[in-house]
Design a protein around this motif. Structure first.
Motif, PDB file in Angstrom:
ATOM      1  N   UNK A 178       0.817  -1.213   0.000  1.00 60.12           N
ATOM      2  CA  UNK A 178       0.000   0.000   0.000  1.00 60.12           C
ATOM      3  C   UNK A 178       0.853   1.267   0.000  1.00 60.12           C
ATOM      4  N   UNK A 179       1.942   1.249   0.754  1.00 59.66           N
ATOM      5  CA  UNK A 179       2.802   2.423   0.843  1.00 59.66           C
ATOM      6  C   UNK A 179       3.394   2.757  -0.525  1.00 59.66           C
ATOM      7  N   UNK A 180       3.890   1.748  -1.215  1.00 64.46           N
ATOM      8  CA  UNK A 180       4.448   1.949  -2.554  1.00 64.46           C
ATOM      9  C   UNK A 180       3.373   2.420  -3.525  1.00 64.46           C
ATOM     10  N   UNK A 181       2.190   1.816  -3.438  1.00 66.48           N
ATOM     11  CA  UNK A 181       1.109   2.155  -4.365  1.00 66.48           C
ATOM     12  C   UNK A 181       0.711   3.626  -4.261  1.00 66.48           C
ATOM     13  N   UNK A 182       0.563   4.145  -3.032  1.00 65.42           N
ATOM     14  CA  UNK A 182       0.133   5.529  -2.870  1.00 65.42           C
ATOM     15  C   UNK A 182       1.207   6.515  -3.321  1.00 65.42           C
ATOM     16  N   UNK A 183       2.490   6.143  -3.138  1.00 68.84           N
ATOM     17  CA  UNK A 183       3.565   7.011  -3.642  1.00 68.84           C
ATOM     18  C   UNK A 183       3.517   7.057  -5.163  1.00 68.84           C
ATOM     19  N   UNK A 184       3.296   5.888  -5.781  1.00 65.51           N
ATOM     20  CA  UNK A 184       3.292   5.812  -7.241  1.00 65.51           C
ATOM     21  C   UNK A 184       2.122   6.552  -7.855  1.00 65.51           C
ATOM     22  N   UNK A 185       1.032   6.654  -7.126  1.00 64.05           N
ATOM     23  CA  UNK A 185      -0.133   7.369  -7.650  1.00 64.05           C
ATOM     24  C   UNK A 185       0.233   8.802  -8.040  1.00 64.05           C
ATOM     25  N   UNK A 186       1.105   9.431  -7.263  1.00 63.37           N
ATOM     26  CA  UNK A 186       1.488  10.832  -7.524  1.00 63.37           C
ATOM     27  C   UNK A 186       2.096  10.978  -8.917  1.00 63.37           C
ATOM     28  N   UNK A 187       3.130  10.182  -9.196  1.00 66.31           N
ATOM     29  CA  UNK A 187       3.789  10.268 -10.499  1.00 66.31           C
ATOM     30  C   UNK A 187       2.894   9.809 -11.631  1.00 66.31           C
ATOM     31  N   UNK A 188       2.049   8.800 -11.358  1.00 63.24           N
ATOM     32  CA  UNK A 188       1.173   8.271 -12.394  1.00 63.24           C
ATOM     33  C   UNK A 188       0.143   9.299 -12.843  1.00 63.24           C
ATOM     34  N   UNK A 189      -0.447  10.016 -11.898  1.00 63.06           N
ATOM     35  CA  UNK A 189      -1.465  11.017 -12.239  1.00 63.06           C
ATOM     36  C   UNK A 189      -0.858  12.145 -13.077  1.00 63.06           C
ATOM     37  N   UNK A 190       0.345  12.582 -12.702  1.00 64.00           N
ATOM     38  CA  UNK A 190       1.017  13.644 -13.473  1.00 64.00           C
ATOM     39  C   UNK A 190       1.310  13.161 -14.890  1.00 64.00           C
ATOM     40  N   UNK A 191       1.881  11.968 -14.998  1.00 68.61           N
ATOM     41  CA  UNK A 191       2.203  11.423 -16.307  1.00 68.61           C
ATOM     42  C   UNK A 191       0.966  11.161 -17.143  1.00 68.61           C
ATOM     43  N   UNK A 192      -0.105  10.678 -16.491  1.00 74.69           N
ATOM     44  CA  UNK A 192      -1.345  10.377 -17.208  1.00 74.69           C
ATOM     45  C   UNK A 192      -1.952  11.622 -17.833  1.00 74.69           C
TER      46      UNK A 192
END
Length: 299
Positions: free
Chosen positions: A78-92
Protein backbone atom coordinates in the motif's frame (compact mmCIF):
# COMPACT_ATOMS: atom_id res chain seq x y z
CA UNK A 1 -25.61 -3.31 -30.42
CA UNK A 2 -25.35 0.41 -31.08
CA UNK A 3 -23.24 2.57 -28.78
CA UNK A 4 -24.31 6.17 -29.52
CA UNK A 5 -21.52 7.92 -27.59
CA UNK A 6 -18.77 6.57 -29.85
CA UNK A 7 -21.13 5.98 -32.79
CA UNK A 8 -20.10 2.32 -33.08
CA UNK A 9 -22.01 -0.94 -33.58
CA UNK A 10 -20.27 -3.75 -31.66
CA UNK A 11 -21.49 -7.23 -30.67
CA UNK A 12 -21.92 -7.23 -26.85
CA UNK A 13 -20.90 -10.92 -26.66
CA UNK A 14 -17.58 -9.94 -28.22
CA UNK A 15 -17.09 -7.25 -25.57
CA UNK A 16 -17.98 -9.62 -22.70
CA UNK A 17 -15.57 -12.30 -23.95
CA UNK A 18 -12.80 -9.73 -24.42
CA UNK A 19 -13.48 -8.42 -20.90
CA UNK A 20 -13.34 -11.93 -19.42
CA UNK A 21 -10.04 -12.83 -21.12
CA UNK A 22 -8.49 -9.52 -20.10
CA UNK A 23 -9.78 -10.01 -16.56
CA UNK A 24 -7.98 -13.36 -16.30
CA UNK A 25 -4.74 -11.93 -17.67
CA UNK A 26 -5.03 -8.77 -15.58
CA UNK A 27 -5.55 -10.67 -12.34
CA UNK A 28 -2.65 -13.01 -13.09
CA UNK A 29 -0.12 -10.51 -14.41
CA UNK A 30 -1.14 -7.41 -12.46
CA UNK A 31 -1.85 -5.30 -15.52
CA UNK A 32 -4.88 -3.38 -16.69
CA UNK A 33 -4.94 -5.40 -19.90
CA UNK A 34 -4.78 -2.46 -22.29
CA UNK A 35 -2.20 -4.34 -24.39
CA UNK A 36 -5.16 -6.54 -25.44
CA UNK A 37 -8.23 -4.40 -24.65
CA UNK A 38 -6.99 -1.45 -26.71
CA UNK A 39 -6.22 -3.52 -29.82
CA UNK A 40 -9.50 -5.46 -29.39
CA UNK A 41 -11.53 -2.23 -29.38
CA UNK A 42 -9.46 -0.75 -32.21
CA UNK A 43 -9.92 -3.81 -34.41
CA UNK A 44 -13.70 -3.58 -33.78
CA UNK A 45 -13.61 -0.18 -35.50
CA UNK A 46 -13.55 2.21 -32.54
CA UNK A 47 -11.52 5.43 -33.11
CA UNK A 48 -8.26 5.48 -31.14
CA UNK A 49 -9.22 8.42 -28.91
CA UNK A 50 -12.30 6.44 -27.74
CA UNK A 51 -10.16 3.29 -27.43
CA UNK A 52 -7.85 5.07 -24.99
CA UNK A 53 -10.58 6.64 -22.83
CA UNK A 54 -12.99 3.68 -22.84
CA UNK A 55 -10.24 1.20 -22.02
CA UNK A 56 -9.35 3.26 -18.94
CA UNK A 57 -13.00 3.26 -17.80
CA UNK A 58 -13.34 -0.52 -18.09
CA UNK A 59 -10.07 -1.07 -16.24
CA UNK A 60 -11.28 0.76 -13.13
CA UNK A 61 -13.96 -1.79 -12.28
CA UNK A 62 -11.82 -4.82 -13.10
CA UNK A 63 -8.88 -3.55 -11.07
CA UNK A 64 -11.07 -3.04 -7.99
CA UNK A 65 -12.11 -6.70 -8.04
CA UNK A 66 -8.59 -8.02 -8.67
CA UNK A 67 -6.82 -5.68 -6.22
CA UNK A 68 -9.14 -6.66 -3.36
CA UNK A 69 -8.35 -10.34 -3.95
CA UNK A 70 -4.60 -9.68 -4.12
CA UNK A 71 -4.77 -7.69 -0.88
CA UNK A 72 -6.21 -10.67 0.96
CA UNK A 73 -3.23 -12.71 -0.30
CA UNK A 74 -0.70 -10.13 0.98
CA UNK A 75 0.39 -9.07 -2.51
CA UNK A 76 -0.27 -5.31 -2.20
CA UNK A 77 2.34 -2.84 -0.94
CA UNK A 78 0.00 0.00 0.00
CA UNK A 79 2.80 2.42 0.84
CA UNK A 80 4.45 1.95 -2.55
CA UNK A 81 1.11 2.16 -4.37
CA UNK A 82 0.13 5.53 -2.87
CA UNK A 83 3.56 7.01 -3.64
CA UNK A 84 3.29 5.81 -7.24
CA UNK A 85 -0.13 7.37 -7.65
CA UNK A 86 1.49 10.83 -7.52
CA UNK A 87 3.79 10.27 -10.50
CA UNK A 88 1.17 8.27 -12.39
CA UNK A 89 -1.47 11.02 -12.24
CA UNK A 90 1.02 13.64 -13.47
CA UNK A 91 2.20 11.42 -16.31
CA UNK A 92 -1.34 10.38 -17.21
CA UNK A 93 -2.48 13.98 -17.63
CA UNK A 94 0.48 14.78 -19.89
CA UNK A 95 -0.29 11.69 -21.96
CA UNK A 96 -3.95 12.69 -22.27
CA UNK A 97 -2.90 16.17 -23.41
CA UNK A 98 -0.78 14.50 -26.09
CA UNK A 99 -3.89 12.70 -27.38
CA UNK A 100 -5.73 16.04 -27.57
CA UNK A 101 -2.94 17.53 -29.65
CA UNK A 102 -3.03 14.57 -32.05
CA UNK A 103 -6.84 14.82 -32.36
CA UNK A 104 -6.40 18.31 -33.77
CA UNK A 105 -3.98 17.02 -36.42
CA UNK A 106 -6.19 14.09 -37.43
CA UNK A 107 -3.31 11.63 -37.03
CA UNK A 108 -4.22 10.12 -33.67
CA UNK A 109 -4.97 6.57 -34.93
CA UNK A 110 -1.73 6.13 -36.87
CA UNK A 111 0.59 7.81 -34.34
CA UNK A 112 -0.80 6.08 -31.25
CA UNK A 113 -1.07 2.77 -33.10
CA UNK A 114 2.58 2.77 -34.21
CA UNK A 115 3.77 3.89 -30.76
CA UNK A 116 1.73 1.10 -29.16
CA UNK A 117 3.27 -1.51 -31.48
CA UNK A 118 6.85 -0.39 -30.79
CA UNK A 119 6.33 -0.33 -27.01
CA UNK A 120 4.62 -3.74 -26.86
CA UNK A 121 7.29 -5.46 -28.96
CA UNK A 122 10.10 -3.85 -26.94
CA UNK A 123 8.55 -4.98 -23.62
CA UNK A 124 8.13 -8.57 -24.85
CA UNK A 125 11.66 -8.83 -26.25
CA UNK A 126 13.26 -7.47 -23.09
CA UNK A 127 11.23 -9.69 -20.77
CA UNK A 128 12.00 -12.73 -22.94
CA UNK A 129 15.73 -12.02 -22.71
CA UNK A 130 15.69 -11.44 -18.95
CA UNK A 131 13.40 -14.33 -18.02
CA UNK A 132 15.17 -16.95 -20.13
CA UNK A 133 18.50 -15.75 -18.75
CA UNK A 134 17.14 -16.02 -15.20
CA UNK A 135 15.74 -19.51 -15.69
CA UNK A 136 19.01 -20.73 -17.26
CA UNK A 137 20.96 -19.37 -14.30
CA UNK A 138 18.74 -21.40 -11.95
CA UNK A 139 18.97 -24.66 -13.92
CA UNK A 140 20.30 -27.48 -11.76
CA UNK A 141 19.90 -25.53 -8.51
CA UNK A 142 17.55 -26.63 -5.71
CA UNK A 143 13.89 -26.04 -6.57
CA UNK A 144 12.50 -22.86 -5.01
CA UNK A 145 9.06 -22.42 -3.45
CA UNK A 146 6.35 -21.29 -5.96
CA UNK A 147 6.26 -17.71 -4.58
CA UNK A 148 10.05 -17.28 -4.39
CA UNK A 149 11.33 -14.60 -6.75
CA UNK A 150 14.66 -14.01 -8.45
CA UNK A 151 15.93 -12.12 -11.50
CA UNK A 152 19.12 -12.02 -13.54
CA UNK A 153 18.51 -8.25 -13.80
CA UNK A 154 18.50 -7.84 -10.03
CA UNK A 155 21.86 -6.06 -9.94
CA UNK A 156 20.21 -3.00 -11.54
CA UNK A 157 17.55 -2.66 -8.84
CA UNK A 158 20.20 -3.15 -6.13
CA UNK A 159 22.28 -0.35 -7.66
CA UNK A 160 19.26 1.98 -7.74
CA UNK A 161 18.43 1.15 -4.13
CA UNK A 162 21.93 2.33 -3.16
CA UNK A 163 21.12 5.82 -4.50
CA UNK A 164 19.96 7.46 -1.25
CA UNK A 165 18.75 10.75 -2.73
CA UNK A 166 16.52 12.17 0.05
CA UNK A 167 13.85 11.67 0.99
CA UNK A 168 14.14 7.90 1.18
CA UNK A 169 11.45 5.40 2.15
CA UNK A 170 11.39 1.83 3.42
CA UNK A 171 8.99 -0.70 1.87
CA UNK A 172 8.79 -3.71 4.21
CA UNK A 173 6.02 -5.42 2.23
CA UNK A 174 8.28 -5.41 -0.84
CA UNK A 175 11.37 -6.35 1.18
CA UNK A 176 13.10 -3.05 0.32
CA UNK A 177 14.94 -1.46 3.26
CA UNK A 178 15.62 1.92 1.65
CA UNK A 179 14.98 3.53 -1.74
CA UNK A 180 14.78 7.12 -2.95
CA UNK A 181 11.31 8.62 -3.22
CA UNK A 182 12.37 10.23 -6.51
CA UNK A 183 13.20 6.91 -8.17
CA UNK A 184 9.72 5.60 -7.34
CA UNK A 185 8.21 8.85 -8.64
CA UNK A 186 10.12 8.59 -11.93
CA UNK A 187 9.06 4.99 -12.52
CA UNK A 188 5.41 5.83 -11.82
CA UNK A 189 5.59 8.95 -14.04
CA UNK A 190 6.76 6.86 -17.00
CA UNK A 191 3.92 4.39 -16.42
CA UNK A 192 1.40 7.23 -16.18
CA UNK A 193 2.65 8.84 -19.37
CA UNK A 194 2.09 5.63 -21.31
CA UNK A 195 -1.29 5.18 -19.61
CA UNK A 196 -2.56 8.60 -20.67
CA UNK A 197 -1.20 8.35 -24.20
CA UNK A 198 -1.82 4.69 -25.06
CA UNK A 199 -4.74 3.96 -22.77
CA UNK A 200 -5.28 1.47 -19.96
CA UNK A 201 -3.31 1.28 -16.77
CA UNK A 202 0.02 0.72 -18.59
CA UNK A 203 0.76 -2.21 -16.30
CA UNK A 204 2.66 -3.77 -19.22
CA UNK A 205 5.21 -1.00 -18.56
CA UNK A 206 4.86 -0.40 -14.82
CA UNK A 207 4.86 -4.03 -13.62
CA UNK A 208 8.20 -4.82 -15.35
CA UNK A 209 9.66 -1.49 -14.13
CA UNK A 210 8.67 -2.31 -10.55
CA UNK A 211 10.38 -5.71 -10.80
CA UNK A 212 13.51 -4.73 -12.72
CA UNK A 213 14.19 -1.18 -11.48
CA UNK A 214 12.66 -1.00 -8.00
CA UNK A 215 13.36 -4.64 -7.09
CA UNK A 216 9.79 -5.46 -6.03
CA UNK A 217 9.00 -9.23 -5.96
CA UNK A 218 6.84 -10.22 -8.93
CA UNK A 219 3.83 -11.33 -6.83
CA UNK A 220 3.85 -8.03 -4.90
CA UNK A 221 4.40 -6.04 -8.12
CA UNK A 222 1.33 -7.75 -9.61
CA UNK A 223 -0.96 -6.88 -6.69
CA UNK A 224 0.46 -3.40 -6.07
CA UNK A 225 0.19 -2.44 -9.72
CA UNK A 226 -3.48 -3.45 -9.79
CA UNK A 227 -4.21 -1.28 -6.76
CA UNK A 228 -2.28 1.63 -8.26
CA UNK A 229 -4.03 1.14 -11.61
CA UNK A 230 -7.38 1.33 -9.83
CA UNK A 231 -6.52 4.83 -8.56
CA UNK A 232 -4.70 6.17 -11.60
CA UNK A 233 -7.19 4.77 -14.13
CA UNK A 234 -9.99 6.50 -12.23
CA UNK A 235 -8.23 9.82 -12.72
CA UNK A 236 -7.43 8.99 -16.35
CA UNK A 237 -11.06 8.08 -17.01
CA UNK A 238 -12.26 11.39 -15.56
CA UNK A 239 -9.70 13.33 -17.60
CA UNK A 240 -10.61 11.61 -20.87
CA UNK A 241 -14.34 11.82 -20.12
CA UNK A 242 -14.01 15.60 -19.83
CA UNK A 243 -12.38 15.52 -23.27
CA UNK A 244 -15.19 13.40 -24.80
CA UNK A 245 -13.11 10.23 -25.22
CA UNK A 246 -15.11 7.71 -23.10
CA UNK A 247 -17.97 5.44 -24.17
CA UNK A 248 -19.14 4.34 -20.71
CA UNK A 249 -21.65 1.78 -22.08
CA UNK A 250 -18.91 -0.15 -23.88
CA UNK A 251 -16.84 -0.12 -20.68
CA UNK A 252 -19.74 -1.46 -18.59
CA UNK A 253 -20.45 -4.32 -20.99
CA UNK A 254 -16.78 -5.32 -20.94
CA UNK A 255 -16.70 -5.18 -17.14
CA UNK A 256 -19.38 -7.88 -16.83
CA UNK A 257 -16.85 -10.40 -18.15
CA UNK A 258 -13.74 -8.80 -16.62
CA UNK A 259 -14.99 -8.99 -13.02
CA UNK A 260 -15.32 -12.79 -13.24
CA UNK A 261 -12.07 -13.31 -15.12
CA UNK A 262 -10.07 -11.23 -12.64
CA UNK A 263 -10.91 -13.57 -9.75
CA UNK A 264 -9.68 -16.58 -11.72
CA UNK A 265 -6.45 -14.83 -12.69
CA UNK A 266 -5.60 -13.76 -9.13
CA UNK A 267 -6.06 -17.31 -7.79
CA UNK A 268 -3.62 -18.64 -10.39
CA UNK A 269 -0.67 -16.51 -9.19
CA UNK A 270 -0.28 -18.69 -6.09
CA UNK A 271 1.01 -21.65 -8.10
CA UNK A 272 3.81 -20.02 -10.13
CA UNK A 273 7.20 -18.51 -9.32
CA UNK A 274 8.04 -14.93 -10.34
CA UNK A 275 10.11 -15.85 -13.42
CA UNK A 276 7.40 -18.21 -14.69
CA UNK A 277 4.77 -15.50 -14.33
CA UNK A 278 7.00 -13.16 -16.34
CA UNK A 279 7.66 -15.89 -18.94
CA UNK A 280 3.94 -16.49 -19.44
CA UNK A 281 3.42 -12.74 -19.91
CA UNK A 282 5.80 -12.44 -22.88
CA UNK A 283 3.46 -13.49 -25.77
CA UNK A 284 0.58 -11.26 -24.71
CA UNK A 285 1.97 -7.86 -25.77
CA UNK A 286 2.99 -9.46 -29.08
CA UNK A 287 -0.63 -10.52 -29.67
CA UNK A 288 -1.74 -6.96 -28.97
CA UNK A 289 0.89 -5.58 -31.36
CA UNK A 290 -0.27 -8.01 -34.06
CA UNK A 291 -3.89 -6.88 -33.72
CA UNK A 292 -2.93 -3.22 -34.04
CA UNK A 293 -0.75 -3.89 -37.09
CA UNK A 294 -3.63 -5.78 -38.75
CA UNK A 295 -6.03 -2.91 -38.08
CA UNK A 296 -3.59 -0.26 -39.38
CA UNK A 297 -3.04 -2.24 -42.58
CA UNK A 298 -6.77 -2.71 -43.20
CA UNK A 299 -7.97 0.84 -42.42
Amino acid sequence: MNFPISGQHINPVYLIVVGFVIGVFGGFFGVGGSFLAGPALFIAGMPMNFVVGTDLAHIVGKSIAAARKHQTLGNVDMKLAWIMVIGTVIGSELGAQGIQMLKRTGKVDFTVGITFVVVLIAVSLFMAWETLRTLRSQAGKPKRPPRKDFSAFGYVSKALQRIHLPPTVDLPTSGIRKISFWIILLVSFVGGLFSGFLGGGAGYIRMPLMVYLLGVPTHVAVGTDLFEVMISASYGTFSHAMKGNVDIMVALVMHTGAAVGAQIGVAGTQYFSGPKIRLAFIPLPLIGAGLIIYRLLTM
